[in-house]
Design a protein around this motif. Sequence first.
Motif, PDB file in Angstrom:
ATOM      1  N   ASN A   1      -3.296  31.744 -18.972  1.00 42.22           N
ATOM      2  CA  ASN A   1      -2.799  30.438 -19.393  1.00 42.22           C
ATOM      3  C   ASN A   1      -3.146  29.396 -18.341  1.00 42.22           C
ATOM      4  O   ASN A   1      -2.473  29.260 -17.334  1.00 42.22           O
ATOM      5  CB  ASN A   1      -1.277  30.488 -19.605  1.00 42.22           C
ATOM      6  N   ARG A   2      -4.192  28.650 -18.611  1.00 39.84           N
ATOM      7  CA  ARG A   2      -4.661  27.669 -17.634  1.00 39.84           C
ATOM      8  C   ARG A   2      -3.697  26.499 -17.484  1.00 39.84           C
ATOM      9  O   ARG A   2      -3.593  25.910 -16.416  1.00 39.84           O
ATOM     10  CB  ARG A   2      -6.048  27.151 -18.039  1.00 39.84           C
ATOM     11  N   ASP A   3      -3.002  26.143 -18.564  1.00 39.14           N
ATOM     12  CA  ASP A   3      -2.025  25.062 -18.474  1.00 39.14           C
ATOM     13  C   ASP A   3      -0.919  25.426 -17.483  1.00 39.14           C
ATOM     14  O   ASP A   3      -0.542  24.642 -16.607  1.00 39.14           O
ATOM     15  CB  ASP A   3      -1.395  24.780 -19.844  1.00 39.14           C
ATOM     16  N   LEU A   4      -0.383  26.633 -17.651  1.00 39.38           N
ATOM     17  CA  LEU A   4       0.692  27.091 -16.772  1.00 39.38           C
ATOM     18  C   LEU A   4       0.167  27.279 -15.347  1.00 39.38           C
ATOM     19  O   LEU A   4       0.870  27.000 -14.367  1.00 39.38           O
ATOM     20  CB  LEU A   4       1.262  28.408 -17.303  1.00 39.38           C
ATOM     21  N   PHE A   5      -1.055  27.729 -15.246  1.00 40.98           N
ATOM     22  CA  PHE A   5      -1.699  27.898 -13.949  1.00 40.98           C
ATOM     23  C   PHE A   5      -1.742  26.558 -13.211  1.00 40.98           C
ATOM     24  O   PHE A   5      -1.396  26.462 -12.018  1.00 40.98           O
ATOM     25  CB  PHE A   5      -3.107  28.451 -14.165  1.00 40.98           C
ATOM     26  N   ALA A   6      -2.120  25.497 -13.906  1.00 40.80           N
ATOM     27  CA  ALA A   6      -2.182  24.163 -13.292  1.00 40.80           C
ATOM     28  C   ALA A   6      -0.795  23.654 -12.925  1.00 40.80           C
ATOM     29  O   ALA A   6      -0.594  23.073 -11.854  1.00 40.80           O
ATOM     30  CB  ALA A   6      -2.870  23.185 -14.250  1.00 40.80           C
ATOM     31  N   LEU A   7       0.182  23.876 -13.813  1.00 40.04           N
ATOM     32  CA  LEU A   7       1.553  23.426 -13.547  1.00 40.04           C
ATOM     33  C   LEU A   7       2.110  24.076 -12.281  1.00 40.04           C
ATOM     34  O   LEU A   7       2.708  23.417 -11.426  1.00 40.04           O
ATOM     35  CB  LEU A   7       2.444  23.753 -14.744  1.00 40.04           C
ATOM     36  N   LEU A   8       1.911  25.376 -12.154  1.00 39.70           N
ATOM     37  CA  LEU A   8       2.425  26.082 -10.985  1.00 39.70           C
ATOM     38  C   LEU A   8       1.655  25.710  -9.718  1.00 39.70           C
ATOM     39  O   LEU A   8       2.216  25.730  -8.615  1.00 39.70           O
ATOM     40  CB  LEU A   8       2.356  27.588 -11.231  1.00 39.70           C
ATOM     41  N   THR A   9       0.404  25.366  -9.878  1.00 40.44           N
ATOM     42  CA  THR A   9      -0.377  24.897  -8.734  1.00 40.44           C
ATOM     43  C   THR A   9       0.200  23.598  -8.195  1.00 40.44           C
ATOM     44  O   THR A   9       0.330  23.409  -6.977  1.00 40.44           O
ATOM     45  CB  THR A   9      -1.849  24.689  -9.135  1.00 40.44           C
TER      46      THR A   9
ATOM     47  N   TYR B   1      10.817  31.143  -9.822  1.00 40.87           N
ATOM     48  CA  TYR B   1      12.005  30.595 -10.484  1.00 40.87           C
ATOM     49  C   TYR B   1      11.613  29.826 -11.737  1.00 40.87           C
ATOM     50  O   TYR B   1      12.246  29.941 -12.785  1.00 40.87           O
ATOM     51  CB  TYR B   1      12.750  29.662  -9.532  1.00 40.87           C
ATOM     52  N   LEU B   2      10.554  29.025 -11.642  1.00 37.97           N
ATOM     53  CA  LEU B   2      10.194  28.120 -12.733  1.00 37.97           C
ATOM     54  C   LEU B   2       9.854  28.863 -14.016  1.00 37.97           C
ATOM     55  O   LEU B   2      10.193  28.412 -15.111  1.00 37.97           O
ATOM     56  CB  LEU B   2       9.009  27.240 -12.316  1.00 37.97           C
ATOM     57  N   VAL B   3       9.187  30.008 -13.912  1.00 43.47           N
ATOM     58  CA  VAL B   3       8.781  30.760 -15.109  1.00 43.47           C
ATOM     59  C   VAL B   3       9.484  32.113 -15.118  1.00 43.47           C
ATOM     60  O   VAL B   3       9.244  32.947 -14.246  1.00 43.47           O
ATOM     61  CB  VAL B   3       7.256  30.961 -15.157  1.00 43.47           C
ATOM     62  N   GLN B   4      10.351  32.302 -16.085  1.00 42.73           N
ATOM     63  CA  GLN B   4      11.077  33.563 -16.239  1.00 42.73           C
ATOM     64  C   GLN B   4      10.461  34.347 -17.404  1.00 42.73           C
ATOM     65  O   GLN B   4      10.471  33.895 -18.554  1.00 42.73           O
ATOM     66  CB  GLN B   4      12.550  33.293 -16.538  1.00 42.73           C
ATOM     67  N   HIS B   5       9.907  35.510 -17.103  1.00 44.19           N
ATOM     68  CA  HIS B   5       9.270  36.329 -18.135  1.00 44.19           C
ATOM     69  C   HIS B   5      10.266  37.331 -18.712  1.00 44.19           C
ATOM     70  O   HIS B   5      11.024  37.970 -17.977  1.00 44.19           O
ATOM     71  CB  HIS B   5       8.072  37.091 -17.551  1.00 44.19           C
ATOM     72  N   VAL B   6      10.276  37.455 -20.028  1.00 43.01           N
ATOM     73  CA  VAL B   6      11.129  38.440 -20.705  1.00 43.01           C
ATOM     74  C   VAL B   6      10.253  39.236 -21.660  1.00 43.01           C
ATOM     75  O   VAL B   6       9.221  38.753 -22.138  1.00 43.01           O
ATOM     76  CB  VAL B   6      12.286  37.755 -21.467  1.00 43.01           C
ATOM     77  N   PRO B   7      10.653  40.478 -21.971  1.00 38.10           N
ATOM     78  CA  PRO B   7       9.816  41.365 -22.794  1.00 38.10           C
ATOM     79  C   PRO B   7       9.596  40.832 -24.211  1.00 38.10           C
ATOM     80  O   PRO B   7      10.412  40.092 -24.760  1.00 38.10           O
ATOM     81  CB  PRO B   7      10.624  42.672 -22.819  1.00 38.10           C
ATOM     82  N   GLU B   8       8.504  41.240 -24.782  1.00 42.55           N
ATOM     83  CA  GLU B   8       8.186  40.886 -26.169  1.00 42.55           C
ATOM     84  C   GLU B   8       9.266  41.424 -27.105  1.00 42.55           C
ATOM     85  O   GLU B   8       9.768  42.531 -26.914  1.00 42.55           O
ATOM     86  CB  GLU B   8       6.823  41.473 -26.540  1.00 42.55           C
ATOM     87  N   GLY B   9       9.636  40.653 -28.087  1.00 43.78           N
ATOM     88  CA  GLY B   9      10.675  41.073 -29.021  1.00 43.78           C
ATOM     89  C   GLY B   9      12.061  40.578 -28.658  1.00 43.78           C
ATOM     90  O   GLY B   9      13.004  40.691 -29.446  1.00 43.78           O
ATOM     91  N   THR B  10      12.214  40.012 -27.463  1.00 45.07           N
ATOM     92  CA  THR B  10      13.509  39.465 -27.042  1.00 45.07           C
ATOM     93  C   THR B  10      13.722  38.107 -27.696  1.00 45.07           C
ATOM     94  O   THR B  10      12.813  37.281 -27.722  1.00 45.07           O
ATOM     95  CB  THR B  10      13.559  39.285 -25.513  1.00 45.07           C
ATOM     96  N   SER B  11      14.899  37.885 -28.235  1.00 40.98           N
ATOM     97  CA  SER B  11      15.189  36.573 -28.816  1.00 40.98           C
ATOM     98  C   SER B  11      15.448  35.582 -27.692  1.00 40.98           C
ATOM     99  O   SER B  11      15.861  35.964 -26.587  1.00 40.98           O
ATOM    100  CB  SER B  11      16.407  36.638 -29.739  1.00 40.98           C
ATOM    101  N   ILE B  12      15.223  34.308 -27.971  1.00 44.39           N
ATOM    102  CA  ILE B  12      15.420  33.299 -26.933  1.00 44.39           C
ATOM    103  C   ILE B  12      16.883  33.222 -26.519  1.00 44.39           C
ATOM    104  O   ILE B  12      17.198  32.999 -25.345  1.00 44.39           O
ATOM    105  CB  ILE B  12      14.905  31.913 -27.400  1.00 44.39           C
ATOM    106  N   LYS B  13      17.804  33.432 -27.445  1.00 44.59           N
ATOM    107  CA  LYS B  13      19.227  33.407 -27.100  1.00 44.59           C
ATOM    108  C   LYS B  13      19.578  34.548 -26.147  1.00 44.59           C
ATOM    109  O   LYS B  13      20.348  34.363 -25.196  1.00 44.59           O
ATOM    110  CB  LYS B  13      20.086  33.479 -28.361  1.00 44.59           C
ATOM    111  N   GLU B  14      19.014  35.730 -26.404  1.00 46.62           N
ATOM    112  CA  GLU B  14      19.252  36.865 -25.499  1.00 46.62           C
ATOM    113  C   GLU B  14      18.671  36.573 -24.119  1.00 46.62           C
ATOM    114  O   GLU B  14      19.287  36.879 -23.088  1.00 46.62           O
ATOM    115  CB  GLU B  14      18.604  38.128 -26.076  1.00 46.62           C
ATOM    116  N   ALA B  15      17.489  35.968 -24.109  1.00 45.86           N
ATOM    117  CA  ALA B  15      16.842  35.664 -22.840  1.00 45.86           C
ATOM    118  C   ALA B  15      17.674  34.690 -22.004  1.00 45.86           C
ATOM    119  O   ALA B  15      17.877  34.887 -20.815  1.00 45.86           O
ATOM    120  CB  ALA B  15      15.448  35.075 -23.097  1.00 45.86           C
TER     121      ALA B  15
END
Length: 320
Positions: free
Chosen positions: A232-240, A265-279
């Motif tokens: 993800n180049r967009d996210l790559f640039a943001l974190l840069t 901190y800025l990007v929190q990764h959660v497993p595939e299949g997780t609902s946004i509310k659970e995350a």
Amino acid sequence: MDFWKKYWARRPKILNEYWRDNSAKDNSAKNDSSVSDGPVPKKLKTVMNLKEVLTNSSEGLDLLKHLESGSVLNTKQRKTLVKIAVGHLIDLHGLWPTAKQKTLLAKEIVQTWPVTKDTTPGIGGHIDWMKFSPPHRSNMAMHTQYFQDTHKYRRQLVMDCNYPVSITDMVTTFPRYQDIPHLIGIDFALLHEDAADKLLSKWSTLREKIILQGHQESESIKEVVKRYVDTNRDLFALLTVLYTLHRPVPKSKGVNCSRSAAVHYLVQHVPEGTSIKEAINHIKQTYRQPLIVAIGKETGQQQYFLCLDRKHVCIAMSEQ
């Protein structure tokens, strides 16, 4: 006793439908052919006297001051006005006011304070339609159009210093922020028309310049954000940008806020299949600043949500 609790809890709903439907001329004529678009009958005006009714409570006085200044009502103020007006209508006419009485009351509200009239889509049908119409392919164009039409109304709410709205208030009023990714982009484009066009047309080039500049200034950034190089180049640039501009907080303050910690901190990764509310429920309570929740495999397709005040807003990011 239970009946009265349920009744008073639902009381504001009695007038809402009539108020919305009768703020436009066509709907007013449909609801009651005997009610014209002319002035409210003098008898009803004398009996209701809404301005005097509002002076009987502190919240009513605040509301009256706001209305007299010509300011647009936010959702909370609108509900307060409905609650007070309907309560007085019931005091005068009993528990079950007639359709005509409710229609005339709605008409008097609009004529007493023209700012409450649905002259902009943001105060009536468009908001309700977006709120209660889940997005799908066949109605996405309508959602987009209505969201554009209500942009000025949202700006009025945000800029009203006397009655500030929270992220929770805004997402509750416009819940489509949570499931349509491009809505934030629409708001930005309408707010900064010229800048938005230039940014979108030149973003790919600007993004790569940001990444190159960041790497030239700091070799260590490569290790921190390397997982986003090919995903993800967009996210790559943001974190840069975050890594480059961030200034660490001294350890003496007891806060671990190094550059690497800020990126993680800025990007929190959660497993595939997780609902946004659970995350969001699993995000630490200590995380008080806005962050991005990425759902899915880090090396594959992901969904991205901006989390603010433990509320989520769906955002669009390219995957290249």
